[in-house]
Scaffold this motif. Structure first.
Motif, mmCIF file in Angstrom:
data_model
loop_
_atom_site.group_PDB
_atom_site.id
_atom_site.type_symbol
_atom_site.label_atom_id
_atom_site.label_comp_id
_atom_site.label_asym_id
_atom_site.label_seq_id
_atom_site.Cartn_x
_atom_site.Cartn_y
_atom_site.Cartn_z
ATOM 1 N N LEU A 24 1.306 -1.346 0.040
ATOM 2 C CA LEU A 24 0.259 -0.115 -0.094
ATOM 3 C C LEU A 24 0.971 1.482 -0.093
ATOM 4 O O LEU A 24 0.329 2.546 -1.064
ATOM 5 C CB LEU A 24 -0.750 0.126 1.318
ATOM 6 C CG LEU A 24 -2.240 -0.860 1.472
ATOM 7 C CD1 LEU A 24 -2.957 -1.382 2.470
ATOM 8 C CD2 LEU A 24 -3.297 -0.397 0.318
ATOM 9 N N LEU A 25 1.846 1.108 0.949
ATOM 10 C CA LEU A 25 2.692 2.394 0.016
ATOM 11 C C LEU A 25 3.334 2.403 -0.492
ATOM 12 O O LEU A 25 3.313 3.772 -0.875
ATOM 13 C CB LEU A 25 4.348 1.997 1.892
ATOM 14 C CG LEU A 25 3.265 2.457 3.319
ATOM 15 C CD1 LEU A 25 4.632 1.842 4.391
ATOM 16 C CD2 LEU A 25 2.936 4.348 3.601
ATOM 17 N N ASP A 26 4.168 1.995 -0.902
ATOM 18 C CA ASP A 26 4.530 1.655 -2.755
ATOM 19 C C ASP A 26 3.346 2.006 -3.800
ATOM 20 O O ASP A 26 3.683 2.699 -4.179
ATOM 21 C CB ASP A 26 5.253 0.482 -2.632
ATOM 22 C CG ASP A 26 5.664 0.172 -1.336
ATOM 23 O OD1 ASP A 26 6.655 0.691 -1.294
ATOM 24 O OD2 ASP A 26 6.902 -1.223 -2.110
ATOM 25 N N ALA A 27 2.559 2.136 -3.212
ATOM 26 C CA ALA A 27 1.533 2.184 -4.523
ATOM 27 C C ALA A 27 0.874 4.119 -4.480
ATOM 28 O O ALA A 27 0.785 4.827 -5.580
ATOM 29 C CB ALA A 27 0.517 1.286 -4.502
ATOM 30 N N ALA A 28 0.942 4.021 -2.841
ATOM 31 C CA ALA A 28 0.674 5.310 -2.637
ATOM 32 C C ALA A 28 1.977 6.334 -2.976
ATOM 33 O O ALA A 28 1.559 7.614 -3.485
ATOM 34 C CB ALA A 28 0.367 5.650 -1.224
ATOM 35 N N PHE A 29 2.966 6.280 -2.978
ATOM 36 C CA PHE A 29 4.501 6.701 -3.190
ATOM 37 C C PHE A 29 3.988 6.453 -4.767
ATOM 38 O O PHE A 29 4.095 8.197 -5.668
ATOM 39 C CB PHE A 29 5.195 6.105 -3.107
ATOM 40 C CG PHE A 29 6.964 6.333 -3.261
ATOM 41 C CD1 PHE A 29 7.121 7.851 -2.988
ATOM 42 C CD2 PHE A 29 7.258 6.252 -4.487
ATOM 43 C CE1 PHE A 29 8.223 8.134 -2.993
ATOM 44 C CE2 PHE A 29 8.054 7.192 -5.040
ATOM 45 C CZ PHE A 29 9.243 8.168 -4.168
ATOM 46 N N ASP A 30 3.689 5.870 -5.769
ATOM 47 C CA ASP A 30 3.693 6.574 -6.866
ATOM 48 C C ASP A 30 2.628 7.157 -7.535
ATOM 49 O O ASP A 30 2.622 7.751 -8.042
ATOM 50 C CB ASP A 30 3.825 4.944 -7.816
ATOM 51 C CG ASP A 30 4.992 3.958 -8.217
ATOM 52 O OD1 ASP A 30 5.935 5.309 -7.502
ATOM 53 O OD2 ASP A 30 4.799 2.492 -8.020
#
Length: 210
Positions: A24-30
């Motif tokens: 979720l953190l990685d997806a939010a970053f992008d």
């Protein structure tokens, strides 16, 4: 009936939760970097990560909480990289070399820059969020400055007021990062960034008396 006391089950559940949270953190970053904080929704992040809204809300109460978790994680990674320069085997001969070492651990990240600047503007409209950001920035600065002070001591300089130097260094970092990102192919801009950091370091430190 499914056994609830299967050996290793709690550890696997913990790993799955950690993996879900990180995705979720990685997806939010992008999503934040590409679409902007104001235009990103929980649904978009879940779609990118391959989860449902339930997975999101079992880990974060809001997009603001997710951002703060992202910031805390990246800050921890930054501190880990900077602390590596406290290795006693690393030879630092002068303040410029100390500055160059520190800057190599604090890269100018285009995506992260866009995210943090937009979130800062958002926080300026939200007093509670603004106070949280100030507290976290203070914590980061307080963790970074002992490293900078130690490196400068190896060059024969002391820092009378680490807090003041920390604020000045952050101001220079934020300003020069903008210039570096606007003119990424101009070597003179990056050289000027190093020079400005060196000026601040020399202005806020003094030679150690023999």
């Amino acid at each position: 009936m499914v056994a609830t006391n299967e050996p290793g089950a709690p550890a696997r559940a913990k790993r799955r939760r950690a993996d879900t949270r990180q995705r979720l953190l990685d997806a939010a970053f992008d999503a934040f970097a590409e679409d902007g904080l104001g235009r990103t929704t929980v649904e978009q992040i879940c779609d990118r990560a391959g989860f449902t809204r339930g997975a999101f809300y079992s880990n974060f109460s809001s997009l603001e909480e997710l951002f703060l978790a992202m910031w805390e994680q990246r800050s921890a990674q930054l501190l880990e990289g900077v602390r590596a320069f406290l290795d006693p085997d690393i030879d630092i001969g002068d303040p410029r070399q100390a500055v160059e070492y520190l800057l190599s651990a604090v890269p100018v990240d285009d995506k992260w820059f866009r995210i943090t600047y937009e979130f800062t503007a958002h926080a300026l409209r939200n007093p509670d969020l603004r106070r949280m950001m100030v507290a976290r920035e203070d914590a980061i600065r307080n963790a970074l400055m002992p490293v900078a002070v130690t490196l400068l001591e190896r060059t024969g300089r002391r820092v009378p007021d680490p807090g003041a130097m920390g604020r000045a260094l952050i101001a220079v970092h934020d300003g020069t990062a903008t210039q570096c990102l606007l003119e990424p192919d101009d070597a003179a801009v990056r050289a000027h960034r190093t020079d400005l950091f060196l000026h601040v370091v020399e202005a806020y430190s003094e030679p150690i008396e023999p």
